[in-house]
Design an enzyme around this catalytic site. Structure first.
Site: not given
Length: 317
Positions: A154-156, A177, A236, A265, A283, A285
């Site tokens: 995807g974008r990331i 996918r 995640r 977490e 975390h 990001g």
């Protein structure tokens, strides 16, 4: 509109939110419990929640909801039961796009940290155990020219691929996918996850969270990775079976891992923290002031749209 923001935001974001709405800024840094979320849904017109807040199905059950919009602060929204929200007449939105670059940068940080043993080296230095430079001291892996395998394009995923290709001359393979037809970098889409795992020096997980990706990488998948390969997770925590990862690392099944997210977490198992070949971040990001402000303003834009009778741009249900 009466708005609840479940965590404190950047100063710029809070100024904008409080100037536009009757805003309650929750000062408690812990996530909302399901009971907290249930009460909030019956008091506020809109809520800006974030990771870990308890908007599971029971929070939406029983009627009497006042909230019309849950405008999530973050691209991932697996802490919100979007089907239950829809059934209760509550719109759910997220903040895509604005998180892309910061998250991709963290992926690169972890690739470099794990390959060059940066975390281990800093621990040695801080402990006063560095005896000076030696030709064979703490030899790591060369990143430039290696193969990165990206799960989720995807974008990331695309932003990570661009950094790897253009910045480090890496060969890029990936699994997604659906078929990805438009890429501005040379990259090869492989038929399944196993094909990526078996050839990559660095496997980067960039898939969305949720039931469909929980334990996407477990013992069987880790066994398909090369023993000299590294696993990087910036998606995640529960995308990886953490117990299986620990066992694999302890047995030398893979060379190491770089993690920004964890299955439970903020709990990080002692066994994981004890491993020297793992780089661990809390975390981080999207943790830049610019990105966190942009996320808040993106969430706010969805609330403004609802208040003005328009369709929120980032609706996910």
């Amino acid at each position: 509109m009466r708005l609840l923001v479940t965590r404190r935001m950047t100063e710029a974001a809070e100024r904008a939110l409080t100037a536009r709405f009757d805003t309650t800024l929750r000062d408690d840094g812990t996530p909302l419990t399901v009971q907290d979320a249930r009460a909030a849904l019956r008091y506020y017109d809109a809520i800006i929640p974030t990771l870990g807040d308890g908007f599971s199905a029971p929070a939406f059950e029983g009627g009497g909801l006042k909230t019309r919009l849950v405008a999530n602060f973050g691209a991932g929204f697996n802490h919100i039961d979007v089907d239950a929200a829809r059934a209760a007449g509550v719109i759910v939105t997220n903040t895509p796009g604005v998180v892309t670059d910061a998250t991709a940068d963290i992926a690169m940080t972890l690739i470099l940290m794990t390959a060059r043993r940066a975390g281990e080296g800093e621990r040695i230095l801080r402990a006063g155990e560095w005896a000076g430079w030696q030709p064979t001291q703490m030899l790591g892996r060369h990143v430039t020219g290696s193969t990165v395998g990206i799960i989720g394009m995807g974008r990331i995923g695309k932003a990570i691929a661009a950094r790897c290709c253009h910045g480090f001359g890496m060969r890029v393979v990936f699994h997604n996918r659906s078929r990805v037809s438009s890429l501005d970098i040379p990259a090869t889409q492989l038929a399944d996850i196993g094909a990526v795992l078996s050839v990559a020096d660095f496997v980067v997980l960039a898939v969305p969270g949720g039931s469909g990706t929980r334990h996407l990488v477990g013992a069987a998948e880790l066994a398909q990775m090369r023993r000299d390969a590294f696993l990087i997770n910036i998606s995640r925590g529960d995308v990886v079976d953490e117990a299986a990862l620990i066992r694999t690392l302890q047995a030398g099944g893979i060379a190491g891992a770089g993690l920004d997210v964890y299955e439970r977490e903020p709990d990080v198992p002692d066994a994981l923290r004890a491993l020297q070949n793992v780089s661990l971040l809390p975390h981080l990001g999207t943790a830049t002031a610019e990105t966190r402000t942009a996320m808040a303003l993106r969430a706010m834009a969805n609330v403004v749209a609802l208040d003005e009778g328009r369709e929120p741009a980032d609706r996910v249900n």
